[in-house]
Design an enzyme around this catalytic site. Structure first.
Site, PDB file in Angstrom:
ATOM      1  N   GLU A 236       0.598  -1.080   0.147  1.00 33.67           N
ATOM      2  CA  GLU A 236      -0.031  -0.048   0.046  1.00 33.67           C
ATOM      3  C   GLU A 236       0.847   1.221   0.050  1.00 33.67           C
ATOM      4  O   GLU A 236       1.542   1.403   0.769  1.00 33.67           O
ATOM      5  CB  GLU A 236      -1.066   0.087   1.474  1.00 33.67           C
ATOM      6  N   CYS A 270      -1.844   9.286   3.109  1.00 37.82           N
ATOM      7  CA  CYS A 270      -1.534   8.749   1.792  1.00 37.82           C
ATOM      8  C   CYS A 270      -2.897   9.399   0.967  1.00 37.82           C
ATOM      9  O   CYS A 270      -2.384   9.517  -0.435  1.00 37.82           O
ATOM     10  CB  CYS A 270      -1.713   7.305   1.661  1.00 37.82           C
TER      11      CYS A 270
HETATM   12  P1  NAD Z   1       9.288   4.261   4.166  1.00 34.86           P
HETATM   13  O1  NAD Z   1       8.945   3.601   2.940  1.00 34.86           O
HETATM   14  O2  NAD Z   1      10.317   5.267   4.302  1.00 34.86           O
HETATM   15  O3  NAD Z   1       9.213   3.189   5.360  1.00 34.86           O
HETATM   16  C1  NAD Z   1       8.150   2.420   5.838  1.00 34.86           C
HETATM   17  C2  NAD Z   1       8.527   1.283   6.352  1.00 34.86           C
HETATM   18  O4  NAD Z   1       9.710   0.456   5.855  1.00 34.86           O
HETATM   19  C3  NAD Z   1       9.431   1.513   7.805  1.00 34.86           C
HETATM   20  O5  NAD Z   1       9.166   0.803   8.900  1.00 34.86           O
HETATM   21  C4  NAD Z   1      11.030   1.515   7.358  1.00 34.86           C
HETATM   22  O6  NAD Z   1      11.592   1.047   8.616  1.00 34.86           O
HETATM   23  C5  NAD Z   1      10.808   0.279   6.568  1.00 34.86           C
HETATM   24  N1  NAD Z   1      11.813  -0.201   5.401  1.00 34.86           N
HETATM   25  C6  NAD Z   1      12.555   0.623   4.971  1.00 34.86           C
HETATM   26  N2  NAD Z   1      13.562   0.039   4.136  1.00 34.86           N
HETATM   27  C7  NAD Z   1      13.155  -1.142   4.042  1.00 34.86           C
HETATM   28  C8  NAD Z   1      13.707  -2.545   3.617  1.00 34.86           C
HETATM   29  N3  NAD Z   1      14.614  -2.438   2.569  1.00 34.86           N
HETATM   30  N4  NAD Z   1      13.007  -3.612   3.729  1.00 34.86           N
HETATM   31  C9  NAD Z   1      11.986  -3.645   4.522  1.00 34.86           C
HETATM   32  N5  NAD Z   1      11.494  -2.611   5.171  1.00 34.86           N
HETATM   33  C10 NAD Z   1      12.184  -1.336   5.200  1.00 34.86           C
HETATM   34  O7  NAD Z   1       7.793   5.155   4.398  1.00 34.86           O
HETATM   35  P2  NAD Z   1       7.446   6.034   5.265  1.00 34.86           P
HETATM   36  O8  NAD Z   1       8.127   7.540   4.756  1.00 34.86           O
HETATM   37  O9  NAD Z   1       7.478   5.712   6.799  1.00 34.86           O
HETATM   38  O10 NAD Z   1       5.833   6.197   5.172  1.00 34.86           O
HETATM   39  C11 NAD Z   1       5.110   7.492   4.155  1.00 34.86           C
HETATM   40  C12 NAD Z   1       4.724   6.776   2.860  1.00 34.86           C
HETATM   41  O11 NAD Z   1       3.848   5.720   3.023  1.00 34.86           O
HETATM   42  C13 NAD Z   1       4.142   7.717   1.903  1.00 34.86           C
HETATM   43  O12 NAD Z   1       4.612   7.609   0.809  1.00 34.86           O
HETATM   44  C14 NAD Z   1       2.756   7.520   2.146  1.00 34.86           C
HETATM   45  O13 NAD Z   1       1.877   7.815   0.883  1.00 34.86           O
HETATM   46  C15 NAD Z   1       2.671   6.031   2.066  1.00 34.86           C
HETATM   47  N6  NAD Z   1       1.458   5.577   2.880  1.00 34.86           N
HETATM   48  C16 NAD Z   1       0.538   4.953   2.163  1.00 34.86           C
HETATM   49  C17 NAD Z   1      -0.495   4.374   2.472  1.00 34.86           C
HETATM   50  C18 NAD Z   1      -1.683   3.550   1.641  1.00 34.86           C
HETATM   51  O14 NAD Z   1      -2.463   2.958   2.229  1.00 34.86           O
HETATM   52  N7  NAD Z   1      -1.506   3.473   0.558  1.00 34.86           N
HETATM   53  C19 NAD Z   1      -1.202   4.912   3.758  1.00 34.86           C
HETATM   54  C20 NAD Z   1      -0.056   5.517   4.671  1.00 34.86           C
HETATM   55  C21 NAD Z   1       1.011   5.840   4.042  1.00 34.86           C
END
Ligand code: NAD
Length: 484
Positions: A236, A270
């Site tokens: 997501e 999001c």
């Molecule tokens: P991010 O991608 O930076 O990090 C998210 C998570 O992934 C963190 O827990 C991080 O530790 C982990 N992570 C980082 N690298 C990884 C890897 N290589 N393998 C596994 N895990 C890893 O996202 P963020 O900045 O925390 O969140 C914001 C983003 O989330 C925005 O783009 C937003 O639009 C999106 N979002 C989407 C939805 C949806 O339902 N579509 C909802 C809320 C947020």
């Protein structure tokens, strides 16, 4: 590994800027150990009837409800958004309660027991086999709600679940797991680790299915890692969600709905409205109303429970937003309100930022912003507005405010987005669990819908059991098969 050798991550309080929390990063070894325990306990959990699991989840709901204020306060300490955190807690409880009511019917609907159409002497039965270990990796916005949106149906389905909150917002986890600890059957199959991307990678290596909410670049890495292991993943991801306001729209209604859709939770949602397309005949009047209403929005810096906008949860996000605005201005855009990062009491804030003179050459209209921005662009025909709305790599949600519901619906049906909200914005919460939706573009990856009644089916393998009641086919005459 000795405790002194363990890596820690310092966590900043978004309201004060103080570094007042630290987490210890779980290593691959830690993750593997937790995974082994969860897998062992999942055998009994998966073997329980759904009715028994519902009984356990009912007790969990009671424990969450008893602690709802403490959990919401921990979430608020993570995000800086007090009233939004209380809302998240409320939605989480609704999610548990909803699955208590709906899980059996969702599974029954997907189940079959009866004769085979192709070979009527054969009875076909469905068996649901839960994926033993599901990992859920979450983002820093709406951190608790988004992790639990996936974890809860997986638990109902009979999986064990290992979660990892974002390293930016880890405080809510301990508060929630105080409730989990009161329900021993659940505590055996529901656990957490803290850490960053390295811990997330170790979780993928240890699990059978991965749910991820976060950014597109991280989602891409996770998809590759899951593909290498040939395990399913549900992603997501981000959004750049548009709103179209037509010539006949009620301007009061449109400006109120657009403002909230763009700046609720400081625009760090999001499905925040991030692109506003307004018919040229009403552009100036609409912008004037938006500016007036934006001026009445208060920051929550003095009283976290009183204002409307909270600080940036993740400090570097403030600079990402500022940079997009700067680039848009350099290319000819005009900032009418807000637009500046303000440091107040150590927190980083931005007031609602109405911007005109924007176009699709600007990152502000193409990349996810995640800030309280309201970039407005005029259009002359509805066809042009639809083309602009669809000119994006994303496709999470969209919004249409028109002169009539019929006009809004006709436009909504032509927009490529998982959900389209008409005559209002931000209607996602009206949709949860009653109807599913699949995102378009890079906003979502993976089959099935995350929020509909069938979302529980993501977490089970469907096994077909076929019993022959008649005579088995004979190799001497099976060339007759397929000739009827
Ligand atoms: P991010 O991608 O930076 O990090 C998210 C998570 O992934 C963190 O827990 C991080 O530790 C982990 N992570 C980082 N690298 C990884 C890897 N290589 N393998 C596994 N895990 C890893 O996202 P963020 O900045 O925390 O969140 C914001 C983003 O989330 C925005 O783009 C937003 O639009 C999106 N979002 C989407 C939805 C949806 O339902 N579509 C909802 C809320 C947020």
């Amino acid at each position: 590994m000795a405790d002194s050798e363990r890596r820690t991550i310092s966590v900043r309080d978004p309201r004060t800027g103080a570094v007042d929390f630290a987490l210890t990063v779980a290593t691959a070894e830690d993750v593997a150990q937790k995974a082994a325990t969860l897998r062992a306990n999942q055998v009994a959990w998966g073997a329980k009837s759904l009715a028994e699991r519902i009984g356990v989840m009912q007790r969990f709901l009671g424990e969450v409800a008893r602690r709802k204020d403490a959990i919401a306060e921990a979430d608020a300490a993570d995000t800086g958004g007090c009233h939004t955190s209380y809302l998240q807690g409320f939605i989480t409880m609704g999610n548990i309660g909803g699955w208590i009511e709906d899980a059996q019917a969702a599974l029954d609907k997907a189940s079959y027991e009866g004769p085979s159409r192709a070979v009527p002497s054969v009875t076909v039965r469905t068996q649901f086999v839960p994926y033993p270990l599901v990992s859920v990796i979450g983002p820093w916005n709406a951190p608790m709600m988004l992790v639990l949106l996936d974890a809860i149906p997986a638990l109902f389905a009979g999986c064990a679940v290992l979660i990892k909150a974002s390293e930016v917002t880890p405080r809510w986890v301990e508060a929630l797991f105080e409730a989990v600890a009161q329900v021993p059957e659940l505590a055996g199959v529901f656990d957490y680790v803290h850490g960053d991307g390295s811990t997330g990678q170790a979780m993928i290596d240890a699990s059978d299915l991965v749910c991820f909410t976060g950014s597109v670049p991280t989602g891409r890495k996770i998809a590759v890692q899951c593909a290498q292991r040939l395990i399913p993943c549900y992603l997501e991801l981000g959004g750049k969600d548009p709103v179209i306001v037509t010539a006949d729209a009620d301007l009061e209604r449109a400006s109120t709905a657009v403002l909230r859709g763009a700046v609720h939770a400081n625009g760090m949602v999001c499905f925040s409205v991030e692109r506003i397309y307004v018919h040229e005949s009403i552009h100036d009047a609409f912008v004037a109303l938006l500016v007036e209403k934006a001026g009445k929005v208060r920051l929550n810096c003095d009283n976290p429970r009183a204002g409307h906008l909270h600080p940036f949860t993740f400090a570097p996000q403030a600079q990402i937003v500022a940079k997009q605005i700067e680039e848009a201005v350099a290319k000819g855009a005009t900032v009418l309100t807000g637009g500046k990062v303000e440091e107040i009491g150590g927190g980083l804030y931005m007031r609602p930022t109405v911007i005109t003179g924007v176009n699709h050459d600007m990152a502000l209209m193409k990349d996810e912003t995640f800030g309280p921005i309201l970039p407005v662009m005029p259009f002359s025909t509805v066809e042009e507005a639809i083309a602009l709305a669809n000119d994006t790599a994303f496709g999470l949600t969209a919004n249409v405010i028109a002169g009539s519901e019929a006009e809004a619906l006709a436009i909504g049906q032509q927009i490529n987005a998982g959900s389209v909200f008409m005559q209002d914005t931000f209607l996602t919460f009206a949709k949860n669990r009653t109807v599913g939706s699949n995102s378009f573009g890079v906003s979502g990856v993976g089959g099935g819908s995350r929020t509909g009644p069938e979302a529980i089916l993501r977490y089970v393998r469907r096994k077909a059991l076929l019993t022959q009641h008649g005579e088995p086919a004979d190799i001497q005459n099976d060339h007759h098969l397929g000739q009827h």
